[in-house]
Design an enzyme around this catalytic site. Structure first.
Site, short mmCIF file in Angstrom:
data_model
loop_
_atom_site.label_atom_id
_atom_site.label_comp_id
_atom_site.label_asym_id
_atom_site.label_seq_id
_atom_site.Cartn_x
_atom_site.Cartn_y
_atom_site.Cartn_z
N LYS A 164 2.78 9.34 8.56
CA LYS A 164 1.78 9.14 9.61
C LYS A 164 2.19 9.65 10.99
O LYS A 164 1.61 10.58 11.51
CB LYS A 164 1.39 7.67 9.68
CG LYS A 164 0.50 7.25 8.51
CD LYS A 164 -0.08 5.87 8.73
CE LYS A 164 -1.20 5.54 7.76
NZ LYS A 164 -0.76 5.03 6.46
N ASP A 197 9.09 2.62 1.66
CA ASP A 197 7.94 3.39 2.11
C ASP A 197 7.78 3.13 3.61
O ASP A 197 7.33 2.07 4.03
CB ASP A 197 6.69 2.94 1.33
CG ASP A 197 5.41 3.60 1.82
OD1 ASP A 197 5.44 4.24 2.88
OD2 ASP A 197 4.39 3.47 1.13
N PHE A 232 0.85 -1.19 0.00
CA PHE A 232 0.00 0.00 0.00
C PHE A 232 0.89 1.23 0.00
O PHE A 232 1.75 1.38 0.86
CB PHE A 232 -0.94 0.04 1.21
CG PHE A 232 -1.87 1.22 1.14
CD1 PHE A 232 -3.01 1.20 0.35
CD2 PHE A 232 -1.58 2.39 1.84
CE1 PHE A 232 -3.84 2.31 0.25
CE2 PHE A 232 -2.41 3.51 1.75
CZ PHE A 232 -3.55 3.46 0.95
#
Ligand code: PLP
Length: 424
Positions: free
Chosen positions: A274, A245, A154
């Site tokens: 995040k 990532d 993702f």
């Protein structure tokens, strides 16, 4: 500060709003892009949040691995209050002291030499993709560069990042997708080697490999050490860039600053977002000096790296560092996995595996039973525990990194109660 000192809820300041009213207005005016749980959260303190009906929840979602310091943390609250009164946004037309300070902090606490700031994980990955492509064209002399990504990965919701995301469900109806991506199974070195040679044809060549150190949304799947050592070796030998990532696992989530530290390798480029500013929107793309091929005008972001977000991130960084919160993330993570494994042993027909690093952990449900992750999440919510699925069969535990030992035990007790409510 431990979250124990934050347990007492601040007084409710907003007018009491029944959840149904909030929901009706929301459903009328807001696009239905999310499958939402039927509660509206109103306030929080430490690892706890309260909904508009006054019900209390232990928060093991933390805004999806984002509220590193929990809710209403005094240090973060003080910083953002101070910064908004001083200077919150000016644009990158000028030097921004806080941005420089945050970049320095990241460089001194990672393998990177340079940082670019934006506002989200997808944007950070977009920046990484653009940087890698520019490097391919100008340094590697590849006319048709291909970026390899993993199945079940993702990477975000922009067009380039849904293309990078190796899950067709995120791409459906959004074609034509962005050219120049191909997919390989995660943790499978042979498949990677085959793909690299298969794709090498004419002017086309694999120029970069983009992976998560631990696949988050794809089911909390940690990277395999041998695999990542193999990937690093291939990248070194064939001059392919390794992009990691770290949007979900970076900034202390795994009990180490960066996910790659769990794998014993270093990426050439990596991204974070995040948890970076503890819930204030920010994204960052880091690279080693050799790959910093961006020049003035190549890439930009209006909001990226503004004083407000950078001051927040600096406070998160310093608080994590000064209060030894990464140690807490490691030991609370071990405690949580031990507790979850004990539950798994009691329910061998329900639970197939518990896995994770630090405070990102997944509990996988058996494939051959009807119970899905979202059903267990709903049952836990009824018992006052917030959890989030990672795919159809995995329940994810990503509490604030300040979570206490008592709160970890409380969460697993609530989970047991939730399981008992589902299994007669
Ligand atoms: C959440 C996530 C993203 C996307 O981040 P946004 O801030 O939602 O754009 C990208 N990659 C990974 C690994 C993520 O977990």
């Amino acid at each position: 500060m431990s979250s124990e000192t934050l347990l007492k809820a601040p007084p409710a300041t907003s007018i009491y709003t029944p959840t149904s009213e909030v929901r009706d207005r929301f459903d009328t005016y807001v696009m239905g892009t999310y499958g939402r749980f039927p509660i509206a959260l109103e306030r929080g303190a430490g690892c706890r949040v309260w909904d508009t009906e006054g019900k209390e929840y232990l928060d093991f979602v933390a805004g999806i691995a984002t509220c590193t310091l929990g809710h209403a943390h005094p240090a973060l609250a003080a910083t953002v209050a101070k910064q908004i009164q001083k200077l919150h946004h000016v644009s990158n037309l000028y030097y921004i002291a806080e941005q420089g300070e945050l970049a320095e902090w990241i460089v001194k606490h990672s393998c990177a030499d340079r940082v670019f700031f934006c506002n989200s994980g997808a944007e950070a990955n977009e920046a990484a993709i653009k940087l890698a492509r520019k490097y391919s064209h100008t340094v590697q002399q590849i006319e048709q560069p291909v970026i390899l990504t993993a199945k079940a990965s993702f990477h975000g919701r922009t067009l380039a990042t849904i293309t990078a995301t190796g899950q067709p469900k995120y791409q459906k109806h959004f074609d034509p997708l962005v050219p120049g991506f191909a997919y390989v199974p995660y943790n499978d070195l042979e498949a990677l080697e085959d793909a690299i040679s298969d794709l090498d044809e004419g002017n086309r060549r694999v120029s970069a490999i983009m992976l998560e150190a631990l696949q988050g949304e794809g089911g909390v799947r940690p990277g395999d050490l041998d695999y990542f050592h193999g990937v690093r070796k291939i990248c070194d030998e064939t001059e392919i860039l390794l992009i990691l990532d770290e949007v979900q696992v970076g900034m202390g989530r795994t009990g180490k600053w960066w996910g790659y530290e769990n794998l014993g390798i270093e990426p050439d480029i990596f991204t974070s977002a995040k948890g970076l500013a503890g819930g204030i929107p920010i994204g960052a793309m880091m690279c080693k000096k050799a790959y910093d091929v961006f020049e003035a005008g190549n890439h930009a972001s209006t909001f990226g790296g503004n004083p407000f977000a950078c001051a927040a991130a600096l406070t998160v960084a310093k608080t994590l560092e000064e209060e030894g919160i990464l140690d807490n993330a490691r030991s609370r993570g071990e405690q949580l996995r031990a507790n979850l494994n004990a539950i798994a042993q009691q329910h061998p027909s329900l639970i197939s595996e518990v896995r994770g690093w630090g405070l990102i952990n997944g509990l996988e449900l058996k494939e051959d039973i009807e119970l899905t992750a979202v059903e267990l999440v709903k049952a836990a919510m009824n018992k006052g525990l917030l959890l989030v699925p990672a795919g159809n069969k995995v329940v994810r535990f990503v509490p604030p990194l300040i979570v206490s030992a008592a709160e970890v035990d409380e969460a697993t007790e609530k989970l047991e109660a939730a399981i008992s409510s589902l299994v007669p």
